[in-house]
Design a protein around this motif. Structure first.
Motif, PDB file in Angstrom:
ATOM      1  N   ARG A 528      41.566  28.728 100.275  1.00  0.00           N
ATOM      2  CA  ARG A 528      42.055  28.061  99.064  1.00  0.00           C
ATOM      3  C   ARG A 528      40.876  27.538  98.247  1.00  0.00           C
ATOM      4  O   ARG A 528      39.960  26.917  98.788  1.00  0.00           O
ATOM      5  N   GLY A 529      40.909  27.842  96.983  1.00  0.00           N
ATOM      6  CA  GLY A 529      39.855  27.375  96.091  1.00  0.00           C
ATOM      7  C   GLY A 529      38.620  28.243  96.097  1.00  0.00           C
ATOM      8  O   GLY A 529      37.660  27.989  95.365  1.00  0.00           O
ATOM      9  N   GLU A 530      38.629  29.301  96.938  1.00  0.00           N
ATOM     10  CA  GLU A 530      37.487  30.216  97.004  1.00  0.00           C
ATOM     11  C   GLU A 530      37.608  31.245  95.885  1.00  0.00           C
ATOM     12  O   GLU A 530      38.677  31.450  95.304  1.00  0.00           O
ATOM     13  N   GLU A 531      36.505  31.888  95.554  1.00  0.00           N
ATOM     14  CA  GLU A 531      36.503  32.955  94.534  1.00  0.00           C
ATOM     15  C   GLU A 531      37.548  34.011  94.900  1.00  0.00           C
ATOM     16  O   GLU A 531      37.735  34.332  96.074  1.00  0.00           O
ATOM     17  N   GLU A 532      38.250  34.553  93.898  1.00  0.00           N
ATOM     18  CA  GLU A 532      39.449  35.382  94.118  1.00  0.00           C
ATOM     19  C   GLU A 532      39.207  36.561  95.063  1.00  0.00           C
ATOM     20  O   GLU A 532      39.982  36.806  95.978  1.00  0.00           O
ATOM     21  N   ALA A 537      39.882  39.006 100.551  1.00  0.00           N
ATOM     22  CA  ALA A 537      39.316  39.623 101.754  1.00  0.00           C
ATOM     23  C   ALA A 537      39.588  38.762 102.987  1.00  0.00           C
ATOM     24  O   ALA A 537      39.922  39.278 104.071  1.00  0.00           O
ATOM     25  N   ARG A 538      39.454  37.449 102.836  1.00  0.00           N
ATOM     26  CA  ARG A 538      39.702  36.562 103.969  1.00  0.00           C
ATOM     27  C   ARG A 538      41.177  36.552 104.367  1.00  0.00           C
ATOM     28  O   ARG A 538      41.505  36.457 105.557  1.00  0.00           O
ATOM     29  N   LEU A 539      42.060  36.673 103.391  1.00  0.00           N
ATOM     30  CA  LEU A 539      43.484  36.789 103.713  1.00  0.00           C
ATOM     31  C   LEU A 539      43.754  38.082 104.481  1.00  0.00           C
ATOM     32  O   LEU A 539      44.568  38.106 105.413  1.00  0.00           O
TER      33      LEU A 539
END
Length: 564
Positions: A528-532, A537-539
């Motif tokens: 959350r709040g990370e660059e789109e 990628a993390r999701l």
């Protein structure tokens, strides 16, 4: 192993072999056959993602120092078409290889593409394997050894199935022979005591003394009265066994269903007697000159096939021994039903039976090496530091049914697979019901639920690597991310290893580590709040972790909750 890991392995082996050949052609290394060498994943990742011992293994063949061999290989190796980016020499000549980002990307895509099939392989080539487990004596309730044996046997069968074997689960019901005679005599004594008084009817010393025998006798007397007082002892015992035994077997099936164990067959020993298979075994052994008579009994020359002593097949009274029935049963598995390998899960107290049963298979013309025995060591129930022997509910020795009343099935199936079968274990009743990270199954289930909750909070449904570009997935460069993906990549190989070792505990250890690596990643890497693009990628990485955890839990018939 997964096709991607297999490709990485094959490509690296080919690249090493080509480099050795090039070095030989250039005169850097002397002419010699390529020595056998291994690839392995180092425990310390600072030593590379994969390591090869080719330089050490080739020292004798090439008649030079490992370091020189390693230098010759690194000078000539071409990794361009492999999943590896570079190689470094460590110490006296170890070769450490480092993976390209594309490997991590392709692993995540593989998980997304295969979904619930990720981890499955065709390693077993559909070989027909029977796993026979629990097979408790039907004359009484099931105990703690059956609880551990049930979890181990069922999860072993699941591992073999995922590794590509054609697996059959079986429960062998000893509904014939000496123990059934003793069951009948015990029931008869309790039945007669109801009408004639305990002081007038002596209970056999070697009879079954459990309360279940009393209860069966009371129930029969309640339903049919004293009708059995007017028949012969043989008729009376048969009537009582015919009444009680089906109830015991039905209770076993109920307990196994509650334990989430479902057999392909409950095989009755009496079937072997009715079909004449015990007599067939005797004829086979007689034709081979492997029997003799002594003191009115028929003996098998077990010492000719590794036995410590010869064994009785048929007693003086004409009754067959359990050993004869066991030989006939295993012959039925191999010869009559065509299983190419049979795995028996036995209690450790049967260790002396292993060699003689394998020898008996050789004696009747089958291959004893195709019979494998997994011996389950003792399990102690503990509560804190105290050993528990009695049920709080009944005040009696704890039975499987008591355990499943007190402990969630998820916890029982998972915790009984925390140790190798060959290791004694303590089963902590307090730990099994704890709902915190100290409880291993809760810890793993929580990781799954945490990912589901994350997706729900973010309003995303089933994100996966297929939603990402290669460039986005290549943004996963944090150590916690790469370690997590490397662990995911090992899943298929872990299943194969667990199948080869007959050790489903490998998979519980694997998934606990996966949950641990995920929690570590989740703490270190924001979403959350990370660059789109990085968040996407993390999701996708979270989704891959969820898939693998779910695959392990469902393989072991354990719930994979979406909220906790």
């Amino acid at each position: 192993m997964s096709k991607l890991v297999q490709k990485a392995t094959d490509d690296l082996k080919q690249a090493i072999a080509a480099a050795v050949n090039t070095a030989i052609q250039a005169g850097t290394l002397p002419e010699a056959p390529l020595p056998a060498f291994t690839l392995e994943v180092p425990a310390d990742r600072s030593h590379g993602d994969w390591a090869a011992n080719i330089a050490m293994a080739g020292a004798r063949a090439f008649k030079c120092a490992p370091r020189k061999i390693a230098e010759a290989i690194t000078a000539n190796i071409d990794l361009a078409s492999s999943y590896f980016d570079r190689v470094e020499i460590a110490g006296p000549g170890f070769l450490n290889f480092y993976l390209k980002p594309q490997f991590y990307t392709d692993i995540l895509r593989d998980v997304a593409a295969l979904g619930s099939r990720y981890g499955h392989s065709d390693f077993g080539k559909k070989e027909r394997i029977m796993v026979e487990f629990v097979s408790a004596n039907p004359t009484g309730p099931m105990h703690m050894g059956n609880a551990r044996g049930g979890a181990t046997g069922d999860c072993l069968a699941a591992v073999l199935d995922c590794a590509g074997y054609d697996v059959w689960r079986e429960f062998y019901v000893n509904d014939a022979g000496n123990q059934i005679e003793k069951f009948g005599i015990s029931l008869e004594a309790r039945y007669l005591q109801i009408f004639q008084g305990e002081e007038n009817v002596k209970f056999p010393e070697d009879g079954y003394h459990g309360d279940d025998i009393r209860e069966h006798a009371r129930q029969y007397a309640g339903a049919y009265g004293d009708c059995l007082l007017r028949v012969s002892a043989e008729e009376r015992r048969k009537a009582l066994v015919d009444y009680a035994l089906p109830k015991n077997i039905a209770k076993m099936k109920t307990d196994m269903d509650k334990y989430r164990i479902h057999y392909d067959e409950w095989f009755l020993e009496s079937r072997l007697h009715k079909d004449g298979e015990l007599e067939e075994v005797i004829r086979i052994l007689q034709d081979k000159g492997l029997t003799y008579e002594s003191e009115g009994a028929l003996w098998y020359k077990a010492t000719k096939f590794g036995g410590e002593k010869d064994e009785v097949l048929r007693r003086q009274n004409g009754n067959p021994t359990y050993f004869l029935a066991d030989i006939a049963y295993h012959r039925n598995k191999f010869e009559k039903r065509g299983f190419s390998r049979c795995i028996d899960v036995w209690g450790a107290d049967h260790h002396g039976h292993v060699a003689r049963m394998k020898g008996a298979m050789d004696a009747i013309g089958l291959d004893g090496d195709k019979l494998d025995i997994v011996l389950i060591q003792l399990v102690r129930l503990v509560r804190g530091s105290e050993v528990v022997r009695m049920s709080k509910r009944t005040g009696k020795a704890i039975q499987l049914a008591d355990l499943l009343d007190e402990v969630p099935v998820d916890a029982a199936r998972f915790l009984f697979n925390m140790r190798e079968a060959s290791s004694q274990m303590d089963f902590d009743l307090d730990l099994a019901v704890q709902q915190d990270s100290q409880n291993p199954v809760y810890y793993v289930q929580y990781a799954h639920a945490r990912i589901c909750s994350l997706f729900k909070k973010l309003g995303v449904q089933n994100p996966c690597a297929a939603d990402c570009t290669d460039e986005e997935l290549a943004l996963l460069t944090a150590p916690e991310e790469l370690e997590l993906i490397r662990h995911i990549s090992a899943f298929t190989n872990e299943i194969i290893g667990a199948a080869q070792d007959y050790n489903p505990a490998r998979i519980t250890h694997y998934v606990i580590m996966l949950a641990n690596l995920f929690h570590r990643f989740y703490t270190a890497c924001r979403i959350r709040g990370e660059e789109e693009h990085l968040a996407k990628a993390r999701l996708a990485l979270c989704a891959a972790v969820r898939t693998v955890i779910r695959n392990v839990l469902l393989m072991f018939n354990i719930d994979a909750p979406e909220s906790m």
